[in-house]
Structure formats: C-alpha cells, structure tokens
Write a protein that holds these residues in place. Structure first.
Motif, PDB file in Angstrom:
ATOM      1  N   ASP A  53       0.859  -1.177   0.000  1.00 54.36           N
ATOM      2  CA  ASP A  53       0.000   0.000   0.000  1.00 54.36           C
ATOM      3  C   ASP A  53       0.893   1.223   0.000  1.00 54.36           C
ATOM      4  O   ASP A  53       1.571   1.518   0.988  1.00 54.36           O
ATOM      5  CB  ASP A  53      -0.906  -0.007   1.237  1.00 54.36           C
ATOM      6  CG  ASP A  53      -2.038   0.994   1.129  1.00 54.36           C
ATOM      7  OD1 ASP A  53      -1.832   2.061   0.522  1.00 54.36           O
ATOM      8  OD2 ASP A  53      -3.135   0.717   1.659  1.00 54.36           O
TER       9      ASP A  53
ATOM     10  N   TRP B 163       1.320   3.890   2.836  1.00 48.25           N
ATOM     11  CA  TRP B 163       2.100   3.629   4.047  1.00 48.25           C
ATOM     12  C   TRP B 163       3.511   4.182   3.874  1.00 48.25           C
ATOM     13  O   TRP B 163       4.243   3.796   2.961  1.00 48.25           O
ATOM     14  CB  TRP B 163       2.149   2.128   4.307  1.00 48.25           C
ATOM     15  CG  TRP B 163       2.765   1.742   5.618  1.00 48.25           C
ATOM     16  CD1 TRP B 163       2.447   2.225   6.847  1.00 48.25           C
ATOM     17  CD2 TRP B 163       3.805   0.770   5.816  1.00 48.25           C
ATOM     18  NE1 TRP B 163       3.227   1.607   7.818  1.00 48.25           N
ATOM     19  CE2 TRP B 163       4.067   0.717   7.209  1.00 48.25           C
ATOM     20  CE3 TRP B 163       4.529  -0.055   4.967  1.00 48.25           C
ATOM     21  CZ2 TRP B 163       5.023  -0.130   7.760  1.00 48.25           C
ATOM     22  CZ3 TRP B 163       5.483  -0.901   5.517  1.00 48.25           C
ATOM     23  CH2 TRP B 163       5.722  -0.939   6.897  1.00 48.25           C
TER      24      TRP B 163
ATOM     25  N   GLY C 201      -1.002  -2.696   7.324  1.00 47.52           N
ATOM     26  CA  GLY C 201      -1.905  -1.887   8.135  1.00 47.52           C
ATOM     27  C   GLY C 201      -3.118  -1.420   7.337  1.00 47.52           C
ATOM     28  O   GLY C 201      -3.005  -0.999   6.184  1.00 47.52           O
ATOM     29  N   THR C 202      -4.282  -1.489   7.947  1.00 46.27           N
ATOM     30  CA  THR C 202      -5.518  -1.112   7.271  1.00 46.27           C
ATOM     31  C   THR C 202      -5.438   0.323   6.768  1.00 46.27           C
ATOM     32  O   THR C 202      -5.073   1.239   7.508  1.00 46.27           O
ATOM     33  CB  THR C 202      -6.712  -1.258   8.225  1.00 46.27           C
ATOM     34  OG1 THR C 202      -6.756  -2.605   8.709  1.00 46.27           O
ATOM     35  CG2 THR C 202      -8.015  -0.920   7.526  1.00 46.27           C
ATOM     36  N   GLY C 203      -5.776   0.531   5.501  1.00 44.46           N
ATOM     37  CA  GLY C 203      -5.794   1.863   4.923  1.00 44.46           C
ATOM     38  C   GLY C 203      -4.425   2.463   4.712  1.00 44.46           C
ATOM     39  O   GLY C 203      -4.316   3.665   4.448  1.00 44.46           O
TER      40      GLY C 203
ATOM     41  N   ASN D 136      -1.526   0.938  12.381  1.00 42.77           N
ATOM     42  CA  ASN D 136      -2.933   0.547  12.374  1.00 42.77           C
ATOM     43  C   ASN D 136      -3.088  -0.967  12.509  1.00 42.77           C
ATOM     44  O   ASN D 136      -2.137  -1.737  12.395  1.00 42.77           O
ATOM     45  CB  ASN D 136      -3.605   1.021  11.090  1.00 42.77           C
ATOM     46  CG  ASN D 136      -5.093   1.256  11.252  1.00 42.77           C
ATOM     47  OD1 ASN D 136      -5.622   1.185  12.361  1.00 42.77           O
ATOM     48  ND2 ASN D 136      -5.776   1.566  10.168  1.00 42.77           N
ATOM     49  N   SER D 137      -4.325  -1.384  12.744  1.00 38.08           N
ATOM     50  CA  SER D 137      -4.643  -2.805  12.864  1.00 38.08           C
ATOM     51  C   SER D 137      -4.380  -3.540  11.558  1.00 38.08           C
ATOM     52  O   SER D 137      -4.477  -2.962  10.466  1.00 38.08           O
ATOM     53  CB  SER D 137      -6.118  -2.985  13.251  1.00 38.08           C
ATOM     54  OG  SER D 137      -6.353  -2.463  14.539  1.00 38.08           O
ATOM     55  N   VAL D 138      -4.059  -4.808  11.696  1.00 34.84           N
ATOM     56  CA  VAL D 138      -3.858  -5.681  10.545  1.00 34.84           C
ATOM     57  C   VAL D 138      -4.822  -6.854  10.682  1.00 34.84           C
ATOM     58  O   VAL D 138      -4.853  -7.511  11.716  1.00 34.84           O
ATOM     59  CB  VAL D 138      -2.403  -6.193  10.481  1.00 34.84           C
ATOM     60  CG1 VAL D 138      -2.258  -7.280   9.421  1.00 34.84           C
ATOM     61  CG2 VAL D 138      -1.451  -5.037  10.213  1.00 34.84           C
ATOM     62  N   ASP D 139      -5.605  -7.070   9.668  1.00 26.03           N
ATOM     63  CA  ASP D 139      -6.558  -8.179   9.698  1.00 26.03           C
ATOM     64  C   ASP D 139      -6.390  -8.988   8.416  1.00 26.03           C
ATOM     65  O   ASP D 139      -7.045  -8.735   7.412  1.00 26.03           O
ATOM     66  CB  ASP D 139      -7.992  -7.660   9.834  1.00 26.03           C
ATOM     67  CG  ASP D 139      -8.952  -8.738  10.319  1.00 26.03           C
ATOM     68  OD1 ASP D 139      -8.501  -9.887  10.485  1.00 26.03           O
ATOM     69  OD2 ASP D 139     -10.134  -8.435  10.533  1.00 26.03           O
TER      70      ASP D 139
ATOM     71  N   ASN E  74       1.720  -3.332  15.367  1.00 24.93           N
ATOM     72  CA  ASN E  74       0.323  -3.615  15.059  1.00 24.93           C
ATOM     73  C   ASN E  74      -0.203  -4.855  15.765  1.00 24.93           C
ATOM     74  O   ASN E  74       0.553  -5.681  16.285  1.00 24.93           O
ATOM     75  CB  ASN E  74       0.164  -3.825  13.554  1.00 24.93           C
ATOM     76  CG  ASN E  74       1.091  -4.908  13.026  1.00 24.93           C
ATOM     77  OD1 ASN E  74       2.257  -4.650  12.774  1.00 24.93           O
ATOM     78  ND2 ASN E  74       0.570  -6.124  12.859  1.00 24.93           N
TER      79      ASN E  74
END
Length: 758
Positions: free
Chosen positions: A172, A175, A225-227, A232-235, A265
């Motif tokens: 991404d 980032w 990382g999200t967005g 940020n969170s990582v899913d 994260n």
C-alpha cells in the motif's frame, strides 16, 4: 525452510542456506553465563532485559522517535553501574560508548558488558539509497555490499547490534514505511533480506570487530496496516501471513539473524507485543529461532492504548508472557518484572530463559572476551566523513528507474542548454531520505552540482526552484517559465520531501503536492522537452500533465551521491538499469495495489471501458500505470522464442524455460529478464502472476542472448487449505518478460508424483 524458495541468478534461497559461524561461540561462556544468572538479583535480570535510548545521541536520532526520558548521562551511567540497564541505542560517540562500557565491565557488580545498538537503516556516515530504492537494483550483491559498508562504519563506534533490515512486505503506497523495505514481492523481499543480514553480520562470525547483529523487523504483518495507516490494525488470514509476510523473516533467520523486533500492530485483534502464538508457537517452536525478541519503541507500554493491558504492570506481564524478551524505551521490565516474579505471576525460571538468550548473544558477539573490540580509534577517525562514496554512487545509479523516454530525449547531451527546475534541483536537503540518524547532509552532492560536473560548459545550466515541496514560492513559477524558454531541454526534480516518507508519514493522496503540480503545468506549457525526475520513497500517482513529459525517471532518495548518480544516468555515462520493486498505480484509490493480486470469479475480459459486472472500477481498470518490474534502458530489448521444452515438469524433475532477448537499439541495454508463473487450477485461489526468478543481462547494440530459468516442484508450492506448504499437479502458465504485465507466454504441466514427498 518451511516455505518454497524460488531461485534467481543472484541468490538461491534453499533449505541448505548456511548460517555464519556463530554456533558454539557462546559455549566457552556457558558456565559463566549460568554462574552470572544464579548470582543476579531480580533487578539485575530485569536490567539485562532493558534497552533505553542513549543519553548522548545526535539530534536526528532523538527526533526519529517519540520523546523519551533516558535520564542524564550520569543517571544512565549509574543505571548501568547498578545493573539496571543492559543495552542502549542510537548513540554514535565512540568516547561515550567506551565510557559506558567501562562502567559496565569495571564498575558494575557482575561486570556484564553493555550491548550498544542503533538504527542503521541505509548507511551510517556514508548514506546509501533508501532500501526501497536499492531494491530497484534487483541486485543481492549490491545490497550485501552496502550493508557491509554500513556495518564497517557503525561498528567502529562500538555499535554491535542493528535494528535492520526491515523485511516487511509493503503493498500500500499510502504507508510511509514502505521506504525502508524491499517492496511488494516475496521473492525479491527474501533475496534482499538474506543479502542485508549477510552484509551487516559479515562472513567472519559475529565476534569479528566489523560484525553487526542484524534484526529483521517487524514481526509480523506491519506492512499490511488497514488503509495504509502506520501503526494501524492488521486483519489478514493466517494463509496470507504464512505465504506473504512470514517468508522474508524465515529467510533472514536462516541467513543467521539472531534477533528480531515485534511489530507495533495487532494481527486479528492480538498485538504482536503480546502474541504468544506468533512469538512462541510460530517463531520458536515451528521455526526453531534461538535468538531473542526485542520490543519496538515503547511497544510493550502501548498495550495499554491497544486496550489489552490495564496498566503498566499488566503491560509488562502481557509482553513478557507473549514472548518479548527485551523491553525498549518504556523501562517497564526494569520497573515491574521483579515484582511480577515475587508475586508469583511470572516464574523466575522464565525470566532466566530470556536473560540467558541475551547473555548468549553478548557472548556470541565477543563482548565477554573483548568488550572494547569494536571501539577502534583508527576506524572512528576514518569514519568521520563518508568512506564509501564510490559504492554510494554505484548504488545510486543502479537504483534509478527510467519509466518513459519518448523521442529519445534521454540521455541528455553535455552541450545542451538545460533548465534544472524544481524544489529539489539544488541544495543538500531531501537527498539522503528518511531514517538518516548519523549521516551529515552537508556531505551530500546536490543535483545541480552533479549536473555541472557532467556538462561541457556549466554555464549552460540554469537552476530555478520554482516552488517548495509543499508550498508555493513568490515569483517561483514565473522564474521557472523564463528559464524553460531559454533552454534546449528542461529537467524537473519534483515529488516528495524526505519527511513525506518514512515512519508516521502515511498519506491519503500519493500524488505530487499541488504547488509542484502547478509548477509542472506551467513549465510543460512552454513546449520544450521535459524530463521529470521523481524524488520519492513510495509509488506516486501522476496527473495527466506530468505524464505528458517526454521522459519520466524515478530518482528516489539516493543518498550522499545523489547528484553524481543522477548525472551518470541522465547524461548516459551509465545505462539506466533499475526496475520498479513496487507497482505505480493509476489512482490513489486503487491502493493497496500489487501485481500478484488474486484471480476473481469475475475478471475483466478486456482493457476496454464499459464492461460491467466485472472486477473493475468505473473510472479505470485495476492495472498499474507502471507495473512491478518495469524499467527502460537506452537500448531496445525485444523478447522472442519462448521455449518450455516438452511442456512437462516431472514430480522430482526440472523444467528449463528460456527465451532470446535481442537489443535492436543503437545503444547498449541492461535488461532484467523476469520469470512469472500462474497456477491455473488449485485448491485455493492463486495470484494472477508470481515472480519466480530474474536474470540480468547486458546486451550491446544488435546483440542477442538466451536467458534460461530452471523450475522445480518447489517453485510451485503454496499454502494450502490445511495452512501448510503444499504443491499440486496440474497446468501452469509461464511468462518470461520485462515486467509483471507483459512477456512471452507459455504453458506447462506438473505431473503427479508421491504427494508425501512434497
């Protein structure tokens, strides 16, 4: 290794990868280590598991992280004297390091040497291209040599432990920390992880005075990382972790890295700093990792903000029980581990295990035998200024990527009148890039200086800034337009300032800032040939005006030899040879974007607009503006004659895939041939392409060469439904070409065999 190791012409990542000779180095000290542990108080044990920022550190090092309170020089020395501190980081004063080591060895009760660490990301005194730029060279040997040079400079001041390389896969462009890594591809990421570990640690063993312990980071998933938002969170699925994010760490550990750093994260709701599955089950039980885990900067303390820990004591408990051996910057272990043991929450035997790991590494680094061995007055004196300028210049020019060259405007003629325009056309700021803690920007070569040295008559160069990176300059555009009118060709150096990439520098829009876009529009309207050189630490999206430039070059942050490296390539003394290690999307809204995205059930059938009910945007196709692997030369390489033999790969056999490349241009070409595959039917969905090899070939004008790749069953493995590596017989598509979206296409079949031997 537990992941399939693909092959390149420069590195073979295989299960036979050798580890530098560190095994047994701690053995002569094993008895001493056990004696020390038995003699240590709980406070001294917690001290060995604590690292703090150096009380005496250069200003850039202090600015690189949130404010901390390490204490005064005397207070920190007293903490070492009392055994409450076992390591410090980001100091660069050999004299202070010697003083602190003297306190540790000669004035503390047990005489345990201090471990001196630092963030040496892309050079110490000599600043090399940022890691993402260096990844564009697709050159493991280059990465190994620049890491070795950085270690030689850093270790002379006493530094024995480096918080690098960053091996996070980054997909991404929003980032900011993608600038520290190797890009979006797993094979390239593994190749560079191995090379950098080998470079930092050297080939003489960790006891060597020039060896610097490597720390692959950040375990794990930090780049997802999200967005594209930092921290940020990582899913992501466990399959994605095992197939994309884990392999570079595994490759680095097999290369001999004996420390790693936890990620900021969470993964699926569990922060890495308290993730026993990640740090114990996977890292230690599955991979057999024998080194130690250090927290990231106050990462254990941040378990409170994550909502996992109730208070600092609870955060210390969770981090330690989660598998983090050493606490960085928060001082939580020093403050709370003794009481956690005395109250029965944590077993002292478990603390002893972590302490043993730290002391063992100190022994392997030779600190017990010679705590002052890395403190060399002669080497420090030689390191006051950049020592490796020739290597930095080589690395810089090999990192440059030419995206476009309409009409052959490049290379520039040395007798032309050139207008050099843009916020980065002159000056020493914004050349080295982010994460430079110890290098002096005063030693960097500006772009205009490099150009003047390359031109027949330096008076033919006119330099106008036109704007700042993110702000207009009064009269700037008017001056730039006037300069363009008087020139034969315009070179614009535009893009990001060095503080626009890096940690905590996520962007919602990866376009060139508006003041620079206005400058570009005004200058291109003059009608002179325009070369755009992009300064950046990430993929950028260009507007239509910028894309109309006759030539486009990615100049990244190239370090101390920026001006000379750019001049070498733009004036044609060296061929452009870099290739994109990341995809450049057409729009920010495509992020995250990567070439090896999965096949969907409704893929677009064409590149024409108007096709509905397919996996595409209303405004554009989900393809890159410039794909992964793309880069032009001054020659004209043409691919022909793909050969896949009889089109079958036996279960225990090999398949050679080859093609001919002919340079039909008038100049030499440095071409990077790339091998990709696609599994056409598997038990889980597979990427549309995966890089499985690359070879560099130099072709003189009119010359042809045959490039050959060898595939085995191992190259076709993936993480199956049972979340373990597997391989399945069937049909595969294969390409040899210049990037991830083109090339000669063929097919082959993997024949069935003994599945138990997969």
């Amino acid at each position: 290794m537990s992941f399939p190791a693909s092959r390149t012409s420069e590195a073979r990542l295989s299960s036979e990868a050798t580890r530098p000779g560190t095994a047994g180095k701690a053995a002569p000290h094993a008895e001493r280590i056990e004696s020390l542990i038995s003699a240590m108080t709980l406070e001294e044990k917690a001290g060995q598991l604590t690292i703090m920022p150096a009380a005496l550190a250069p200003a850039p090092a202090n600015a690189a992280n949130p404010a901390a309170v390490p204490g005064s020089i005397e207070e920190q020395a007293q903490a070492v004297r009392e055994g409450r501190l076992g390591a410090v980081f980001n100091g660069d004063s050999a004299d202070w390091h010697r003083r602190m080591q003297t306190v540790a060895v000669e004035e503390s009760r047990l005489g345990i040497p201090l471990l001196l660490a630092a963030d040496v990301i892309h050079g110490f005194r000599t600043i090399f291209p940022v890691p993402l730029a260096e990844a564009a060279a697709f050159d493991a040997d280059l990465a190994r040599r620049t890491a070795r040079a950085a270690a030689e400079e850093a270790t002379a001041t006493g530094i024995a432990w480096n918080f690098a390389p960053m091996v996070d896969i980054s997909r991404d462009a929003r980032w900011g920390r993608g600038v520290e890594g190797g890009g979006e591809d797993v094979l390239l990421g593994c190749t560079l992880a191995v090379a950098r570990v080998e470079g930092f640690q050297g080939d003489k063993g960790l006891t060597d005075a020039g060896a610097m312990l490597a720390t692959p980071k950040h375990l794990a998933g930090y780049g997802a990382g999200t967005g594209g938002l930092d921290y940020n969170s990582v899913d992501v699925s466990e399959r994605t972790l095992r197939e994309i994010h884990f392999p570079p760490f595994q490759a680095a550990f097999e290369a001999g890295a004996l420390s790693t750093m936890a990620a900021f994260n969470d993964v699926a709701g569990v922060p890495a700093h308290a993730n026993a599955w990640l740090m114990k089950d996977v890292l230690r039980s599955e991979w057999g990792f024998e080194g130690f885990v250090v927290s990231d900067y106050t990462g254990d303390f941040e378990l409170i903000a994550h909502g996992l820990a109730e208070d600092e004591r609870d955060a210390a408990r969770l981090a330690f029980q989660g598998g983090v051996d050493m606490s960085m910057s928060s001082n939580l272990y020093a403050e709370h581990l003794p009481d956690l043991v005395r109250s029965g929450v944590i077993a002292e035997a478990d603390v002893d295990v972590a302490v043993r790991r730290v002391l063992t590494l100190k022994a392997q680094l030779g600190l017990f035998d010679d705590p002052y061995g890395r403190l060399s007055p002669e080497r420090v004196e030689a390191n006051d200024q950049p020592r490796y300028r020739d290597l930095a210049r080589e690395a810089g020019r090999k990192s440059i990527v030419m995206l476009k060259n309409d009409g052959g405007v490049l290379p520039l003629r040395r007798d032309q009148k050139i207008a050099l325009i843009g916020p980065f056309a002159e000056g020493r700021d914004h050349l080295n890039g982010p994460w430079v803690l110890f290098g002096d920007p005063a030693y960097a070569v500006p772009v205009d200086e490099g150009f003047r040295a390359a031109m027949d008559d330096p008076a033919n160069l006119t330099v106008v800034r036109g704007s700042e990176a993110e702000a207009s300059l009064e009269g700037g555009i008017e001056a730039a337009v006037e300069a363009a009118r008087g020139a034969d060709v315009v070179v614009m150096v535009v893009g990001e300032g060095e503080r626009m990439s890096g940690e905590a520098q996520s962007r919602i829009d990866i376009c060139i800032p508006e003041p620079q876009r206005d400058l570009i529009a005004a200058v291109t309207a003059v009608g002179k040939p325009v070369v755009l050189v992009l300064k950046c630490g990430r993929a950028l999206v260009l507007d239509e005006t910028a894309k109309q430039a006759q030539a486009l070059v990615v100049g990244w942050f190239l370090g101390v030899e920026t001006g000379n490296a750019l001049a070498d390539v733009l004036f044609g003394a060296h061929e452009p040879s870099g290739r994109l290690p990341i995809s450049f999307p057409r729009h920010t809204g495509q992020s995250p974007f990567h070439y090896d995205r999965k096949v969907t059930g409704r893929p677009p059938l064409s590149l024409e607009h108007g096709e509905e009910f397919k996996a595409r945007y209303r405004e554009t196709l989900n393809v890159a503006e410039w794909p992964f692997g793309h880069g032009l030369t001054y020659g004209d390489p043409v691919y022909e004659g793909l050969d896949v033999g009889d089109g079958t790969l036996a279960w225990d056999g090999e398949l050679e895939v080859s093609a001919t490349i002919t340079n039909r241009g008038a100049r030499a070409a440095e071409e990077l041939a790339q091998l990709y595959i696609h599994d056409r039917a598997a038990s889980v969905t597979r990427p549309i392409r995966q890089l499985k090899g690359f070879q560099r070939v130099r072709l003189e004008a009119g010359q042809s060469a045959r490039v050959r790749f060898t595939l085995t069953r191992r190259d076709l493995m993936f993480v199956g439904r049972e979340l373990s590596w597997t391989v399945e017989p069937g049909r595969f598509t294969v390409w040899i070409g210049p990037n991830a979206e083109s090339g000669l296409e063929g097919t082959f079949e993997l024949l069935a065999g003994d599945a138990a031997s997969a």
